[in-house]
Structure formats: structure tokens, C-alpha cells
Design an enzyme around this catalytic site. Structure first.
Site, PDB file in Angstrom:
ATOM      1  CG  ASP A 157      32.966  40.680  38.733  1.00 22.12           C
ATOM      2  OD1 ASP A 157      34.084  40.904  39.217  1.00 22.12           O
ATOM      3  OD2 ASP A 157      32.755  39.835  37.827  1.00 22.12           O
ATOM      4  CG  ASP A 167      38.727  46.828  36.905  1.00 25.75           C
ATOM      5  OD1 ASP A 167      39.872  47.309  36.963  1.00 25.75           O
ATOM      6  OD2 ASP A 167      38.408  45.930  36.099  1.00 25.75           O
ATOM      7  CG  HIS A 204      38.063  38.575  32.635  1.00 28.45           C
ATOM      8  ND1 HIS A 204      38.742  39.755  32.767  1.00 28.45           N
ATOM      9  CD2 HIS A 204      37.570  38.286  33.854  1.00 28.45           C
ATOM     10  CE1 HIS A 204      38.656  40.163  34.028  1.00 28.45           C
ATOM     11  NE2 HIS A 204      37.953  39.291  34.703  1.00 28.45           N
ATOM     12  N   GLY A 205      37.149  34.956  30.272  1.00 26.84           N
ATOM     13  CA  GLY A 205      36.555  34.279  29.121  1.00 26.84           C
ATOM     14  C   GLY A 205      37.020  32.830  28.960  1.00 26.84           C
ATOM     15  CG  HIS A 240      39.115  39.431  38.678  1.00 30.79           C
ATOM     16  ND1 HIS A 240      37.891  39.953  38.347  1.00 30.79           N
ATOM     17  CD2 HIS A 240      39.439  39.947  39.885  1.00 30.79           C
ATOM     18  CE1 HIS A 240      37.496  40.758  39.318  1.00 30.79           C
ATOM     19  NE2 HIS A 240      38.415  40.777  40.263  1.00 30.79           N
ATOM     20  CB  ILE A 275      34.619  30.443  38.889  1.00 33.16           C
ATOM     21  CG1 ILE A 275      36.024  30.091  39.399  1.00 33.16           C
ATOM     22  CG2 ILE A 275      34.136  29.419  37.862  1.00 33.16           C
ATOM     23  CD1 ILE A 275      36.109  28.813  40.208  1.00 33.16           C
ATOM     24  CG  ASP A 276      30.740  34.693  34.625  1.00 34.98           C
ATOM     25  OD1 ASP A 276      29.849  33.848  34.440  1.00 34.98           O
ATOM     26  OD2 ASP A 276      30.590  35.884  34.297  1.00 34.98           O
TER      27      ASP A 276
END
Ligand code: G3H
Ligand code: 13P
Ligand code: ZN
Length: 330
Positions: A93, A115, A189-190, A232, A276-277
Site C-alpha cells: 500500500d 504512489d 485517509h484517517g 483509498h 479500509i484501514d
């Protein structure tokens, strides 16, 4: 040097082709420890879903790349032991250099992301192309990115969105030879994806974030029909988890995610991988905080990491069945 094929892993090519044709997306869940890996495999075996195990460079530093690779190999064997040989991809990732991508490919990863989204366009093209040449020589698939997502995590951070410019995608895909493309349409993100002042309130007083830019997604699809698109920053930040964390001493403020109905909608299009994190981090933290607070005499890590793994598994099953639509597609 080891090929992912010897480890029982697959690359993402066929999975993405089937996902686009079938109107669903493959879950890409980040992992960096044993309980996360077990929860992902259990959830995907029970729902019979293909899965992408994702390793960020931060995860690689935290857990050690050799250990993570053996864990992925273990995931393949574990799935079989649980009774279902589901397709498992091991994916880097947010790779940020050719050297990192090469090192992962040489170690048994079946897919990498390069990326270059923060680079000037021509440099992004050149770097991505170099990774694609090496990866394809080893039958490894490559994800590139155009457009920048807002959000801050360990190794991935940007203050503001730069939406993907649809007029660039065709040229980028042609010049680089990538197998899939991450785009920026309003996810980030986050756990703090939006500021409350960017949101409106629905009839129940719940904050509703601005909708994803489906117009950009449609324009991208028009220019590269049938090409695999990646989202993402697609955690939904479940408010019940945030409430449990804060009830038991946490301090999460203004934690707002992407509504799941919008992700379900996106999964029906050319979006065939959804990352998904953060939601997993929230579920695990909520479980651990609740147990620490309600069972203060407990000091065996299995007594809080075990339930955390159960909460995670439940979350992943919900994502597969109700959001990604990938259940029974293994
Ligand atoms: O997109 C980033 C992933 O959520 C990984 O985050 O760099 O904190 O491991 P990390
Ligand atoms: P979230 O922070 O929304 O879970 O996004 C994860 C991600 O995009 C990993 O690459
Ligand atoms: Zn990401």
C-alpha cells in the site's frame, strides 16, 4: 527471491475483471499484526470473499517485512484449514519508491502500489512505468494514483484534496501500463475525513458529509471504460465505535467517515478495490478500551486481543456483505 505463486497468493488481474463485470469491489484491508490477519481471513472465508491483504510502509517498519510475508503465506494456509481456498492478494500500500516496490516483489508480494500522486505528472508517469516494467516481468500487478487525497496518517499525508483530473487518466494508463488506478473523488485517509462545518445535519441530527464526486468517477469511466478503479480512504468511521472509545477514556473528536451507501454505490461501478484501514483500528481500540475499563483485573493479552479480533471479524464481514458486495465471489 521468492515468487508469490509459490506462496499460494494471486495477483489482482482476474479478481478485478470479475469484480467489474459483477458490480462489486474487492476488500483491501490493511494489517500489521496476527489478530488483524486472523480476523480478515476468518471473515473472508466465512463470507466466501476474495481479499487483498494490504501492507503499508509504516506496517512494514512496525512488523518487519519478512514476518508480514510469512504471515501472508500463513493466511493462505489458514484459509484452507478453515475450509475455503479463497483468492488472497498480498499488496504493498502506498509504495513511494522503485526500490521499495522491487523489494516487496522480490519477497513474494503479488501486487504493489506505486504512489507518485504527489509528484509532477511526468515524474509520476516515469516512476510508475519503471515499477510496471519490473512488476510485469514477474507477473505482479501494479496500482498507480492520480489526484491527491487529504488526510494524515503515519506515512501518508496531505492537507487538501486535489481531485483526479479525468483528462489525464487515459494518457497515464497508456503511458505507464498500470493495471489499476487510484483516484481522488472526495475520500480521505484517517478517522477525521471532514470538518463538521463541511457537513449538513439530517433529520436525526446526524452529520452528513459532502457526497463523493461521482461526476468525476463517471468522467474517468468514460475515458477508460472497464479499467479497474481503486478508492483509498474509504473507512466509514462507525459512530458506535467512536462512542465506545470516547466513553472509556478516548478523545476522538469530530471523527467522520464516508457513508457506506455511497461506497456501495461506487462498488457497482468500475471501482473494484476499496481500501479500509481506519475502521479496523477503531473496532480494535473500542474493544480493548471497553475490556480494560470494565475488567480492570484482566492482564492476559489474549483476554482483550481475543475479543478485539472478534469485533474486527464482525466489522469485516459487514463490509464484505453490505458494502463491497464481494460475498460468495471467491
Ligand atoms: O493509507 C494508509 C493506510 O491506512 C496505512 O496507514 O501508514 O499509518 O500504516 P499507515
Ligand atoms: P482509511 O483511513 O479510510 O481506512 O483508508 C485506508 C487506505 O486508504 C489505505 O491505503
Ligand atoms: Zn490509502
Amino acid at each position: 527471491m521468492v515468487s508469490y505463486k509459490e506462496l499460494g497468493l494471486v495477483n489482482s488481474k482476474e479478481l478485478f475483471a470479475k469484480a467489474i463485470a459483477g458490480g462489486y469491489a474487492i476488500p483491501a484491508f490493511n494489517f500489521n499484526n496476527m489478530e488483524q490477519m486472523q480476523a480478515i481471513v476468518q471473515a473472508c472465508v466465512e463470507t466466501s470473499s476474495p481479499v487483498i491483504l494490504q501492507v503499508s510502509s509504516g506496517a512494514r517498519k512496525y512488523a518487519n517485512q519478512t514476518i508480514l510475508r510469512y504471515m501472508a503465506q500463513g493466511a493462505v494456509e489458514y484459509a484452507k484449514e478453515l475450509g475455503k481456498n479463497i483468492p488472497i492478494v498480498l499488496h504493498l500500500d502506498h509504495g513511494d519508491s522503485f526500490e521499495l516496490c522491487k523489494s516487496c516483489i522480490d519477497m513474494g508480494f503479488s501486487s504493489v502500489m506505486i504512489d507518485g500522486s504527489s509528484l509532477p505528472y511526468d515524474e509520476n508517469v516515469a516512476l510508475t512505468k519503471k515499477v510496471v516494467e519490473y512488476a510485469h516481468a514477474h507477473d505482479v500487478t501494479v496500482e498507480g494514483e492520480l489526484g491527491v487525497l487529504a488526510g494524515v496518517e503515519d506515512e501518508v499525508s496531505a492537507e487538501h484534496h486535489t481531485y483526479t483530473r479525468p483528462e489525464e487518466v487515459e494518457d497515464f494508463v497508456k503511458k505507464t501500463g498500470v493495471d489499476s488506478l487510484a483516484i481522488s473523488i472526495g475520500t480521505s485517509h484517517g478517522a477525521n475525513k471532514f470538518k463538521p462545518e463541511q457537513c449538513t445535519r439530517n433529520a436525526d441530527g446526524v452529520l452528513v458529509p459532502p457526497p463523493l464526486r461521482f461526476d468525476i468517477l463517471k468522467e474517468v469511466e468514460k475515458r477508460i471504460p472497464g479499467f479497474p478503479i481503486v478508492l483509498h480512504g474509504s473507512s466509514s468511521v462507525p459512530q458506535d465505535m467512536v462512542a465506545i472509545i470516547n466513553k472509556y477514556g478516548g478523545a476522538l473528536k469530530d471523527a467522520i467517515g464516508i457513508p457506506e451507501d455511497q461506497l456501495r454505490e461506487a462498488a457497482k461501478s468500475a471501482v473494484c478495490k476499496i481500501n479500509i484501514d481506519s475502521d479496523g483500528r477503531l473496532a480494535m481500540t473500542a474493544a480493548v478500551r471497553e475490556i480494560m475499563a470494565t475488567k480492570p483485573a484482566e492482564f492476559d493479552p489474549r483476554k482483550y486481543l481475543g475479543p478485539a479480533r472478534e469485533w474486527l471479524k464482525k466489522l469485516y464481514m459487514h463490509k464484505v456483505v453490505n458494502v463491497l458486495g464481494s460475498a460468495n465471489k471467491a
